[in-house]
Each structure stands twice: as C-alpha cells, then as structure tokens.
Design a protein around this motif. Structure first.
Motif, PDB file in Angstrom:
ATOM      1  N   GLN A  70       0.904  -0.944   0.048  1.00 38.13           N
ATOM      2  CA  GLN A  70       0.044  -0.146   0.056  1.00 38.13           C
ATOM      3  C   GLN A  70       0.891   1.385   0.124  1.00 38.13           C
ATOM      4  OE1 GLN A  70      -2.808  -0.135   3.267  1.00 38.13           O
ATOM      5  NE2 GLN A  70      -3.899  -2.023   2.458  1.00 38.13           N
ATOM      6  N   GLU A  74       1.565   4.049  -3.143  1.00 33.84           N
ATOM      7  CA  GLU A  74       1.211   5.626  -3.292  1.00 33.84           C
ATOM      8  C   GLU A  74       1.944   6.578  -3.910  1.00 33.84           C
ATOM      9  OE1 GLU A  74       0.911   7.319   0.876  1.00 33.84           O
ATOM     10  OE2 GLU A  74       0.588   5.220   1.680  1.00 33.84           O
ATOM     11  N   LYS A  75       1.454   7.469  -4.468  1.00 34.33           N
ATOM     12  CA  LYS A  75       2.019   8.292  -5.306  1.00 34.33           C
ATOM     13  C   LYS A  75       2.932   9.550  -4.647  1.00 34.33           C
ATOM     14  CE  LYS A  75       0.347   6.027  -8.692  1.00 34.33           C
ATOM     15  NZ  LYS A  75       1.185   5.111  -9.803  1.00 34.33           N
ATOM     16  N   LYS A  81       7.830   7.465   1.253  1.00 28.16           N
ATOM     17  CA  LYS A  81       7.580   6.160   1.380  1.00 28.16           C
ATOM     18  C   LYS A  81       8.312   5.317   2.547  1.00 28.16           C
ATOM     19  CE  LYS A  81       6.076   5.502  -3.317  1.00 28.16           C
ATOM     20  NZ  LYS A  81       6.225   4.396  -4.501  1.00 28.16           N
TER      21      LYS A  81
END
Length: 205
Positions: A70, A74-75, A81
């Motif tokens: 997940q 993510e962008k 991250k």
C-alpha cells in the motif's frame, strides 16, 4: 461462523503461549486448553503445532507485506515512502515485542530448517519491497547511491535490537509501562527517520 471463531481462538491462544513459553515449551494440549478447542480441531485446521506456528507467522508477515505494498503504491516520493515504512514497522513490532523476541529466537535455531525456511522466504519477499523503494529513490535522484542491503540491515537491525534489548537505549526502562514503551517507540522512529534523511537523502545545494 462458530468454526471460524474457534480457529481464531486457537491462533490467539497459541500466539500468547508461543510468546510466553517459546515453540518447544508450548504443547498442542496447552493450546487446546487455552483456546477452548480440542485436539481434533487443531489437527483439522492446522495439522500440527508447526502448522499453527506457521499460520501465525505467515499472517504477520503477509499483513506487513500488504502494508508495504500500500505504501509502495502511493504516489509520493521514495523518501516519504521509506519514512512511512519505518513508522509502520516499528509500531508493528512494538505492538507485540514478546512475540518478536520469540520469533527471532526460534529463527536462530536449526532444529526445523524446512519450516523456518518458509518464514525466511516470506520475510525476504517483504525486504525486496523495501529494496525496490530505495532503488527507485536512487534512480529518481532523491537518494544517494548507497549500499541498499546494508541500509536496510541498519534500519531493521536497529529495530530488532531495541525490541530485544531496550535497556541498550534506555537504562531501567519498564516495557510493561505503556508510557515508557510509547516514548521509546517515538524516539526510535524519530532516530531512524533522521537516519534515512541524513544517510540516504542527497544534500541540498
């Protein structure tokens, strides 16, 4: 519904017993007694004590893999991250430190190489997701060209060391005191996130 609940009861009871007594010190009879199940149910769902242990471990490892995926999807930049990965991993370990200690003790033994080989393979799969995050950060120019595996070992090794031997970070700490444990968790997260920024991030000009 009742069978599903009983299976969950068995897993919860077994996790508590494994954490308190270790794998060798826990018997299927104890698991049955603590869960309110019978031996036939344990054999039906898991086949053996090893099967119970493997399901608990796979659930934990796969649960973290889901969190990693997940975060990786993510962008957001690789640095963000990785900061999230550290927060999630530390929180996950601190939620049940006793079990984490037991897991590492059992994985260091050699009596059951085939069973624990499966667990190590699953853990390696999680590590590869983190490697990919760092490699992408290097490729996009936000991370320095560091030794990726050593960087991960530094992060994960620090987390395990603090979980197993918290007094190395804080003298006389009582990990049964939730306030003290939470203070150490926050301190560990802050330290590792600072490490990520200073070690991995390219200095701004």
């Amino acid at each position: 519904m009742e069978k599903t609940d009983k299976k969950t009861d068995i897993l919860r009871a077994a996790e508590t017993l494994f954490a308190e007594l270790g794998f060798e010190g826990t018997s299927t009879r104890q698991i049955a007694k603590e869960s309110g199940a019978n031996m036939a149910m344990i054999n039906y769902y898991f086949g053996s004590k090893e099967g119970v242990f493997l399901e608990i471990m796979e659930d934990r490892i796969c649960g973290f893999k889901s969190q990693l995926n997940q975060i990786n999807d993510e962008k957001i930049p690789a640095k963000e991250k990785l900061l999230k990965v550290v927060e999630q991993y530390v929180s996950r370990i601190f939620s049940n430190i006793t079990f984490h200690k037991m897991m590492h003790r059992e994985l260091s033994l050699t009596q059951r190489p085939e069973m624990f080989g499966q667990i190590r393979d699953a853990m390696a799969s999680n590590r590869m997701v983190i490697e990919k995050i760092i490699e992408n950060g290097i490729a996009e120019g936000s991370f320095r060209n560091v030794d990726v595996r050593m960087s991960i070992l530094t992060i994960m090794g620090t987390i395990s060391m603090i979980a197993i031997s918290p007094t190395k970070a804080e003298d006389n700490i009582d990990m049964n005191d939730e306030k003290q444990k939470e203070a150490l968790r926050k301190r560990l997260v802050a330290h590792l996130q600072d490490y990520i920024i200073t070690h991995l991030t390219k200095p701004t000009k």
